[in-house]
Design an enzyme around this catalytic site. Sequence first.
Site, PDB file in Angstrom:
ATOM      1  N   TRP A  18       0.830  -1.214   0.000  1.00 24.99           N
ATOM      2  CA  TRP A  18       0.000   0.000   0.000  1.00 24.99           C
ATOM      3  C   TRP A  18       0.857   1.253   0.000  1.00 24.99           C
ATOM      4  CZ3 TRP A  18      -1.470   3.481   4.249  1.00 24.99           C
ATOM      5  CH2 TRP A  18      -2.650   4.211   4.010  1.00 24.99           C
ATOM      6  N   ARG A  19       0.660   2.082  -1.011  1.00 25.15           N
ATOM      7  CA  ARG A  19       1.136   3.462  -0.974  1.00 25.15           C
ATOM      8  C   ARG A  19      -0.035   4.297  -0.483  1.00 25.15           C
ATOM      9  NH1 ARG A  19       0.149   7.571  -4.553  1.00 25.15           N
ATOM     10  NH2 ARG A  19       1.412   9.429  -4.135  1.00 25.15           N
ATOM     11  N   ASP A  71      -3.009   6.565   0.437  1.00 26.43           N
ATOM     12  CA  ASP A  71      -3.900   7.531  -0.192  1.00 26.43           C
ATOM     13  C   ASP A  71      -4.501   8.471   0.841  1.00 26.43           C
ATOM     14  OD1 ASP A  71      -5.334   5.167   0.727  1.00 26.43           O
ATOM     15  OD2 ASP A  71      -7.125   6.152  -0.033  1.00 26.43           O
ATOM     16  N   GLU A  85      -6.396  -0.885  -6.357  1.00 26.80           N
ATOM     17  CA  GLU A  85      -6.800   0.465  -6.703  1.00 26.80           C
ATOM     18  C   GLU A  85      -5.573   1.184  -7.252  1.00 26.80           C
ATOM     19  OE1 GLU A  85     -10.208   1.054  -3.245  1.00 26.80           O
ATOM     20  OE2 GLU A  85      -8.295   2.103  -3.094  1.00 26.80           O
TER      21      GLU A  85
END
Length: 280
Positions: free
Chosen positions: A116-117, A119, A172
């Site tokens: 996960w980067r 958001d 996503e």
Amino acid sequence: FTPGIYSLDQAIRIRRPGTVVMGLGLATLIPATGEAAIVTDDVPGLTIASLMIDAGPKTSPVLIQIGDSKSGWDHSEAPTALHDGFGRVGGAAPGSADTCLVVNSHNVIVDHAWLWRADHGAGAEWTVIRAKHGLVVIGDDVTIFGLFNEHFQEYQTLWNGEGGRVYFYQSEIPYDPPSQAAWRADSGAGYASYKVADHVQGHEAWGLGIYSFFGVHQQTDSDVRLKSAIEAPATKGVRFTHVSTFSGRSGGIDYPINTLGEATNAGEFKLFEGINPESQ
């Protein structure tokens, strides 16, 4: 590792076959000096489980690396396994890393990975949290059960090895490209979420959901689009079963695979059951 947050001044290096490294609680490792958190030799039978790896303030080339660039041993009799491995870039604190997980060794099994980067949370801006890829696979015969890979600035998943298999993929693409010009690949419109390298002859994946939410952040132009959710070579041995795409807010995804299938525009969800790159 007992429950806690561990700041590392150098990478943890695993060299002995059969080593088990497990976190409790959820133990969190942070590389503070721009190195990786965990690096392994190309050895059989490793188990790495239940760890959170947070990117540190200095850019790491990778957070977890399985094997090195010279890896080539067949580990089919004693594969390395990663269970419940989480790589996070930003969110808890600003950080950066080129890639969360790199798999160089053959015959690796991954059982549930969340990459996960951020958001949202600390530093969640396009120019602050920098991260190219969630996953890069170079080894052959790598199998993943449950891959969650989100918001990275280039390919979320980049697969270079032969014989790869993925069972369930959720992704996503980044919410926050400031413009189409800032988020481009050779296609001219963004980076596919799932990229199988052009030379690969054998790869299969089942149950893929790829979503766009452009416009959630105000710094994103409303006309940003992604050309292809998946890019893969048009060969008989590369197949995808049940691909879904969704687009929220604005923009959209032009094609589910390469230039095949229908566009998914804002507010639309589409499921593609029998579409594969070999039909192109």
